[in-house]
Design an enzyme around this catalytic site. Structure first.
Site, mmCIF file in Angstrom:
data_model
loop_
_atom_site.group_PDB
_atom_site.id
_atom_site.type_symbol
_atom_site.label_atom_id
_atom_site.label_comp_id
_atom_site.label_asym_id
_atom_site.label_seq_id
_atom_site.Cartn_x
_atom_site.Cartn_y
_atom_site.Cartn_z
ATOM 1 N N LEU A 18 39.486 12.991 56.002
ATOM 2 C CA LEU A 18 40.145 11.837 56.615
ATOM 3 C C LEU A 18 39.231 10.616 56.654
ATOM 4 O O LEU A 18 39.587 9.536 56.160
ATOM 5 C CB LEU A 18 40.595 12.208 58.031
ATOM 6 N N VAL A 19 38.049 10.758 57.237
ATOM 7 C CA VAL A 19 37.148 9.611 57.387
ATOM 8 C C VAL A 19 36.472 9.278 56.063
ATOM 9 O O VAL A 19 36.276 8.107 55.733
ATOM 10 C CB VAL A 19 36.118 9.873 58.499
ATOM 11 N N TYR A 144 32.646 24.286 69.042
ATOM 12 C CA TYR A 144 32.553 23.051 68.265
ATOM 13 C C TYR A 144 31.766 21.994 69.028
ATOM 14 O O TYR A 144 30.904 21.313 68.469
ATOM 15 C CB TYR A 144 33.968 22.543 67.963
ATOM 16 N N LYS A 148 28.228 20.224 67.852
ATOM 17 C CA LYS A 148 28.129 18.786 67.608
ATOM 18 C C LYS A 148 27.076 18.138 68.504
ATOM 19 O O LYS A 148 26.355 17.222 68.085
ATOM 20 C CB LYS A 148 29.494 18.125 67.817
ATOM 21 N N VAL A 174 40.572 10.430 65.862
ATOM 22 C CA VAL A 174 40.759 9.678 64.623
ATOM 23 C C VAL A 174 42.089 10.086 63.982
ATOM 24 O O VAL A 174 42.454 11.261 63.974
ATOM 25 C CB VAL A 174 39.612 9.944 63.629
ATOM 26 N N HIS A 187 45.290 17.986 64.562
ATOM 27 C CA HIS A 187 45.146 17.261 65.814
ATOM 28 C C HIS A 187 46.492 16.700 66.275
ATOM 29 O O HIS A 187 47.484 16.728 65.557
ATOM 30 C CB HIS A 187 44.100 16.153 65.649
ATOM 31 N N LYS A 195 55.858 16.932 62.984
ATOM 32 C CA LYS A 195 56.978 17.506 63.738
ATOM 33 C C LYS A 195 58.183 16.575 63.752
ATOM 34 O O LYS A 195 59.333 17.012 63.596
ATOM 35 C CB LYS A 195 56.554 17.781 65.180
ATOM 36 N N TRP A 209 54.170 19.919 72.334
ATOM 37 C CA TRP A 209 53.469 21.006 73.011
ATOM 38 C C TRP A 209 52.668 20.500 74.198
ATOM 39 O O TRP A 209 52.109 19.396 74.178
ATOM 40 C CB TRP A 209 52.544 21.697 72.026
ATOM 41 N N ARG A 216 44.998 10.805 75.668
ATOM 42 C CA ARG A 216 44.093 10.716 74.528
ATOM 43 C C ARG A 216 43.929 9.258 74.099
ATOM 44 O O ARG A 216 44.866 8.466 74.182
ATOM 45 C CB ARG A 216 44.626 11.533 73.338
#
Length: 327
Positions: A18-19, A144, A148, A174, A187, A195, A209, A216
């Site tokens: 993605l980035v 994770y 990080k 992101v 994400h 969806k 969900w 966020r």
């Protein structure tokens, strides 16, 4: 030391993600590549960065002077909850291999990508760069998050022992073209986009969900790419820097009562009256509101893409590239 001085051969790990794709677009298509710069976008197909040998071979082949380190094992809330050990081990191996190879091959500067999920679960808001190690992260993705966090520890150690100015950025959630739109393991925003696409196509209710109360913050991948270039060329600190939009009002709640506010952002949303929240699903960390005060001290005039426009561009890309998109 200033990253913009002299010729630069920049190796971007995770270059097909993605980035990485966003940085490639900004550099190659938007004319942000400067004279004397050479850019190499490394994908996982070219080198398994969990292997120290393959990582060294990639550095031997390309001999970068600068590295943007994006490669990681990533996933959404539910995949993290299932595989905390995998997220810890994979990312610790990848990060150590990349940073150590950079050191061994004389790389001038490494800019790694962290996440706001590394911050303590119990904290005050807004969170800032000084709070990273103040307590354990949320239990849903501790593997994770701790892996990080160790990049920040390692960067400090390289500076203390060798004087190397390796640093890291901490973006909020992101999203953008080339995201992972997998409903189960991606994400929140790309999953919601997928969806809604299917709900409209199949004429079924849109199910969101979680309780809908979690908040966020988001940053558009192309804005993040432009900020990455500034960090690589100009930012001179070892201390990490949060890359976030302005203000608390950029939090997005997915409560059913607030979904109508975003119908204009998601042109593929079906009739909102058919939307329901699956409250049996986990929310993850309730909120991760981040301060961009440090960024604004450096770049007071940086203009972020308006959220509505960024989401529409992402939706348009997803619909146009549905068959090829990661999902």
């Amino acid at each position: 030391m200033n990253g913009s001085v002299g010729p630069m051969r920049v190796l971007v790990t995770g270059g097909s993600g993605l980035v990485g794709r966003a940085i490639e677009r900004v550099v190659k298509k938007e004319g942000e590549e400067r004279e004397g710069e050479e850019w190499i976008f490394l994908s996982s197909k070219e080198a398994n960065l969990m292997s120290a040998e393959e990582t060294r071979a990639a550095f031997e082949k390309h001999h970068p002077t600068h590295v943007i380190h994006l490669a990681a094992m990533v996933g959404g809330l539910f995949r993290n909850m299932r595989q905390n050990l995998d997220f810890w081990r994979y990312n610790v191996f990848i990060n150590d291999n990349v940073l150590q190879a950079a050191h061994e091959f004389g790389v001038v500067k490494v800019v790694s990508c962290l996440s706001t999920c590394i911050f303590p679960d119990k904290t005050t808001y807004p969170i800032d760069e000084t709070m990273i190690h103040n307590g354990p992260p949320h239990e849903s993705n501790f593997g994770y998050a701790f892996a990080k966090r160790m990049i920040d520890v390692q960067n400090r150690a390289y500076f203390q022992q060798y004087g190397l100015r390796y640093t890291a950025v901490i973006p909020t959630n992101v999203f953008g073209p080339h995201d992972n739109f997998n409903i189960d393991d991606g994400h929140v925003l790309p999953g919601l986009i997928h969806k809604t696409y299917l709900a409209k196509k199949e004429g079924k209710p849109l199910q969101v969900w979680g309780s809908g109360r979690a908040l966020r913050q988001f940053i558009y991948s192309l804005d993040l790419a432009r900020l990455f270039l500034w960090v690589l060329r100009e930012y001179d600190e070892v201390e990490p820097i949060i890359l976030s939009v302005d203000g608390w009002d950029k939090n997005l709640s997915l409560q059913r009562t607030t979904i109508p506010r975003y119908t204009c952002l998601l042109p593929i949303l079906p009739d909102v009256a058919t939307s329901v929240c699956a409250t049996s699903k986990a929310d993850g960390q309730f909120k991760k509101t981040a301060s961009n005060a440090k960024l604004r001290k450096y770049l007071p005039d940086f203009k972020f893409t308006p959220f509505r426009a960024a989401v529409k561009e992402t939706c348009d890309w997803f619909v146009a590239n549905y068959d090829a998109a990661r999902k």
